[in-house]
Design a protein around this motif. Sequence first.
Motif, PDB file in Angstrom:
ATOM      1  N   TYR A  31       2.206   1.438   5.516  1.00  0.00           N
ATOM      2  CA  TYR A  31       2.322   1.976   4.160  1.00  0.00           C
ATOM      3  C   TYR A  31       3.697   2.025   3.868  1.00  0.00           C
ATOM      4  CZ  TYR A  31      -2.494   3.490   5.060  1.00  0.00           C
ATOM      5  OH  TYR A  31      -3.979   3.719   5.224  1.00  0.00           O
ATOM      6  N   ASN A  48       0.879  -1.219   0.232  1.00  0.00           N
ATOM      7  CA  ASN A  48       0.150   0.006  -0.009  1.00  0.00           C
ATOM      8  C   ASN A  48       0.947   1.146   0.028  1.00  0.00           C
ATOM      9  OD1 ASN A  48      -2.423  -1.614   0.046  1.00  0.00           O
ATOM     10  ND2 ASN A  48      -2.367  -1.716   2.210  1.00  0.00           N
ATOM     11  N   VAL A  66      -2.835   3.911  -2.173  1.00  0.00           N
ATOM     12  CA  VAL A  66      -4.143   4.178  -1.186  1.00  0.00           C
ATOM     13  C   VAL A  66      -4.267   5.669  -0.588  1.00  0.00           C
ATOM     14  CG1 VAL A  66      -4.126   1.739  -0.611  1.00  0.00           C
ATOM     15  CG2 VAL A  66      -2.768   3.269   0.618  1.00  0.00           C
ATOM     16  N   ARG A 123      -0.339  -0.400  -6.035  1.00  0.00           N
ATOM     17  CA  ARG A 123      -1.686   0.174  -5.102  1.00  0.00           C
ATOM     18  C   ARG A 123      -1.361   1.299  -4.450  1.00  0.00           C
ATOM     19  NH1 ARG A 123      -2.629  -4.052  -1.323  1.00  0.00           N
ATOM     20  NH2 ARG A 123      -3.160  -5.300  -2.873  1.00  0.00           N
ATOM     21  N   PHE A 176      -3.629  10.108  -8.026  1.00  0.00           N
ATOM     22  CA  PHE A 176      -3.328   8.604  -7.609  1.00  0.00           C
ATOM     23  C   PHE A 176      -2.453   8.168  -8.715  1.00  0.00           C
ATOM     24  CE2 PHE A 176      -7.082   9.606  -4.750  1.00  0.00           C
ATOM     25  CZ  PHE A 176      -6.591   9.037  -3.598  1.00  0.00           C
TER      26      PHE A 176
END
Length: 314
Positions: free
Chosen positions: A246, A199, A228, A226, A210
């Motif tokens: 993270y 993440n 997040v 990914r 993003f």
Amino acid sequence: MIDLRGIDLNLLVSLDALLAESNVTRAAERLHLTQPAVSTQLARLRQIFGDPLLIPAETGRGMTRSTLALELMEPLHAALKNLEAVVRHQSAFDPHTDARRFVIAANDNATAVLGLELMERLPTLAGPDVRIAFVVADQPSTTGRLERGEIDLLLGSERMVPASMKARKLFDDRFVVVQRKGHPRGAAPLDLDAYCALNHVLVSTSGGSFHGFMDEHLEPLGRSRRVVLSVQHFTLVPELLAHTDYVSTMPARFAERHRERLDVFDLPFEARGFTLFAAWHPRNHADPSLVWLRDTLAQISGEWQPDGAQMAGL
């Protein structure tokens, strides 16, 4: 043709403030004068230029600049800045005894990587009368602000440096992956599968995106990660990572500042780095105070270079 011998320099200073504010009251506050005094000066300026300069707005609130006023704004401000530089000229600058206010425009990357180091060292580098203001580098307006003297120095990548400005390379840097110490994945080097599965926190200076620089590198490989969380400031990331699982990709030099609580790893794929430059208006090239600032930044920059052997997991 206007006879310059009949114009008091203070009138031009007032005109600069009036055109910038489009409001007599605010211009008076800026000039530390009374409103009647500035109104009198505006009347005199209208007589000199044969133009209303500022016209009451149709809404009844505020004033609108005339066509001539719009044409005068930038050259007048630049001329006053040049004159100020002539008057302020000195053959040397002593940061411990002289007074100087610097305005540095920088993107978040440059502020996090180099700006923080300069801020921390300032008490030992200069006396209390040297002050530095960091402002956001808004690329569309940067050239004009440098020309008008509103910005003394720009810190950014090569693509941010206007062609009309002088520039100096400060250092090259690369990107690395960081995670908190004690992260559940362990401290082994990352492979591409592990990188994509984690993440990620993305720093998006434009806000809200993003998809970032690393995603552009992953796409030709047919891979994606990914993301997040998306934040606008690098300085938020170390604190965020220290309390979560993270990970984030950030400049190696900035990551090195936080090695006491973050582990640092090489990227598991080839990625372009970046070069940080300092840029300034040619008129300030020989300004002793700006020479000091540029040399100071170059000295700080040269004290550390990214070193792959320092990365965790090697």
